[in-house]
Design an enzyme around this catalytic site. Structure first.
Site, short mmCIF file in Angstrom:
data_model
loop_
_atom_site.label_atom_id
_atom_site.label_comp_id
_atom_site.label_asym_id
_atom_site.label_seq_id
_atom_site.Cartn_x
_atom_site.Cartn_y
_atom_site.Cartn_z
CG PHE A 155 53.78 18.90 33.61
CD1 PHE A 155 53.34 18.74 34.91
CD2 PHE A 155 53.56 20.12 32.98
CE1 PHE A 155 52.71 19.78 35.59
CE2 PHE A 155 52.93 21.17 33.66
CZ PHE A 155 52.51 20.99 34.96
CG ASP A 243 51.79 19.02 26.15
OD1 ASP A 243 52.24 20.11 25.75
OD2 ASP A 243 51.43 18.82 27.33
CE LYS A 272 55.95 25.76 30.51
NZ LYS A 272 55.27 24.47 30.56
C1 PLP Z 1 54.06 23.93 31.14
C2 PLP Z 1 53.44 22.78 30.45
C3 PLP Z 1 52.04 22.60 30.45
C4 PLP Z 1 51.12 23.49 31.24
O1 PLP Z 1 51.10 24.78 30.75
P1 PLP Z 1 50.41 25.94 31.65
O2 PLP Z 1 50.51 27.14 30.75
O3 PLP Z 1 51.20 26.05 32.90
O4 PLP Z 1 49.02 25.52 31.89
C5 PLP Z 1 51.53 21.56 29.72
N1 PLP Z 1 52.32 20.72 29.03
C6 PLP Z 1 53.66 20.86 29.02
C7 PLP Z 1 54.49 19.91 28.22
C8 PLP Z 1 54.26 21.89 29.73
O5 PLP Z 1 55.60 22.01 29.74
#
Ligand code: PLP
Length: 421
Positions: A155, A243, A272
């Protein structure tokens, strides 16, 4: 609706229950239905607890989905944000922003990176990383059609580029045409990755992975897998992008998720927890791939004084209050407690997995219990949890969580499971 109606004060008593349903109706009449919402209106929080408009108390093990690292209404964050608000809350990146410089310095001094770019969310941070990797491919490696390899069940966000990077068809359906230049491999499968790099014959500019897959089921990265990827990237000149949006900033029991893997990425992203719930994202990189110049990338709000003051406060509090150590210790307690539940409810539960304060309780495949059903029952019993896919329940409490709160959460999960059996 008249402007007066919008500023009506919300009265809680004596008709709080009626008020909550009225608020939900008012909300549903005007907001797009992009979420399936619980019929709960949360209005106040303190530490790891939140209260709804009916006065019910919940233990919050969602923490704004892993954003509120310092919990709710943390005095230091309140002070930092309100002081900055009084001083200067937003100016353009056309001018120097000292708070941004300080946060960048902290991040650089506490990571493998040399440079930071600020934006407002995880998706934007990943977009920035994708752009940086593509520019690097064009100007340093002469690749005209660069490909980024990502993992299935990953994700990376909800923009068009990041849903394309996200290896899950459910996020992409009906939004095609997707972006060209992405290729997917199964996570933690070295042979598949090596085969893909081989098959793409020099077009691979980057490999983008989560150190631990969060949304995709709280699946930790395998150490040997990532160490071999690091070698492969070094051999082939491929950029390794991690990420860290969900696991970074202390949640894994280390400041960065990649520290659990014994490797350093070339680029990584954070969001986050970075602002403790105040929106901010960052893309960080090593100097050799710092190929952005003036005009290459920008963000109106990115790195503004308010968001950076929040980020600095979170960063300093992680260190001053020992929250990374707390995440490791409380995480071990949580995982041990979840494993105990697995042995108590062997027909329902399969195993627990995760790092620090991101833990997944994996349900047995061959029974009817789903993660959303367990989350719903726990909510009714006063514990907020969030699914990570249909068969995994995710635990991401604030990093300030105490031993007593972990025990309480485990007791509620046990009660919820007993109610379901
Ligand atoms: C939540 C998340 C995103 C997206 O972040 P947003 O602030 O909602 O755009 C991207 N990568 C990972 C691993 C996430 O958990």
């Amino acid at each position: 609706m008249s402007p007066e109606a919008l500023v009506q004060p919300v009265s809680l008593q004596p008709t709080a229950q009626h008020q909550a349903s009225t608020e939900a109706e008012q909300f549903d009449a005007h907001v797009m239905t992009t979420y399936a919402r619980f019929p709960v209106v949360l209005e106040r929080g303190e530490g790891c607890r939140v209260w709804d408009t009916e006065g019910r108390e919940y233990l919050d093990f969602v923490a704004g989905i892993a954003t509120c690292a310092l919990g709710h209404a943390h005095p230091a964050l309140i002070d930092a944000v309100s002081q900055q608000m009084r001083k200067l809350h937003h100016v353009s990146n056309l001018y120097y922003i000292p708070e941004q410089g300080q946060l960048a310095q902290w991040l650089v001094e506490h990571s493998c990176a040399d440079r930071a770019f600020f934006c407002n969310s995880g998706a934007e941070a990943n977009e920035a990383a994708i752009k940086l990797a593509r520019k690097y491919a064009h100007i340093q490696r002469g690749i005209s059609e660069p490909v980024i390899i990502t993992a299935l069940a990953s994700f990376h966000g909800r923009t068009l580029a990041t849903i394309t990077a996200t290896g899950q068809p459910k996020y992409q359906k009906n939004f095609d045409p997707l972006m060209p230049g992405f290729h997917y491999v199964p996570y933690n499968d070295l042979a598949a990755l090596e085969a893909a790099v081989e098959a793409l014959e020099g077009r691979v500019c980057a490999i983008l992975l989560e150190a631990l897959q969060g949304e995709g089921g709280v699946r930790p990265g395998d150490r040997a897998y990532f160490q071999r990827i690091r070698e492969l990237c070094n051999e082939k000149g491929i950029l390794l992008i991690l990420d860290e949006v969900q696991v970074g900033m202390g949640r894994s029991g280390k400041l960065w998720g990649y520290e659990n893997l014994g490797i350093e990425p070339d680029i990584f992203t954070s969001a986050k927890a970075l602002g403790g719930g105040v929106p901010i994202g960052a893309m960080l990189c090593k100097e050799f791939c710092n190929v952005f110049g003036p005009g290459d990338h920008a963000s109106t709000f990115g790195g503004n004084p308010l968001a950076c003051a929040a980020g600095l406060c979170v960063a300093q509090t992680l260190v001053s209050d020992g929250l990374i150590e707390n995440a490791a210790e409380r995480g071990a307690q949580l995982q041990a407690g979840l494993n105990e539940l697995v042995s108590r409810f062997p027909n329902l539960l399969d195993h627990a997995r995760g790092w620090g304060l991101i833990q997944g309780l994996v349900l047995k495949e061959d029974n009817g219990l789903t993660a959303p059903a367990l989350v719903k029952t726990a909510l009714e019993q006063g514990l907020l949890l969030v699914p990570a896919g249909p068969k995994v329940v995710r635990f991401v409490p604030p990093l300030i969580v105490t031993a007593e709160e972990i025990d309480r959460a485990l007791t509620i999960v046990a009660e919820a499971l007993t109610a379901i059996v």
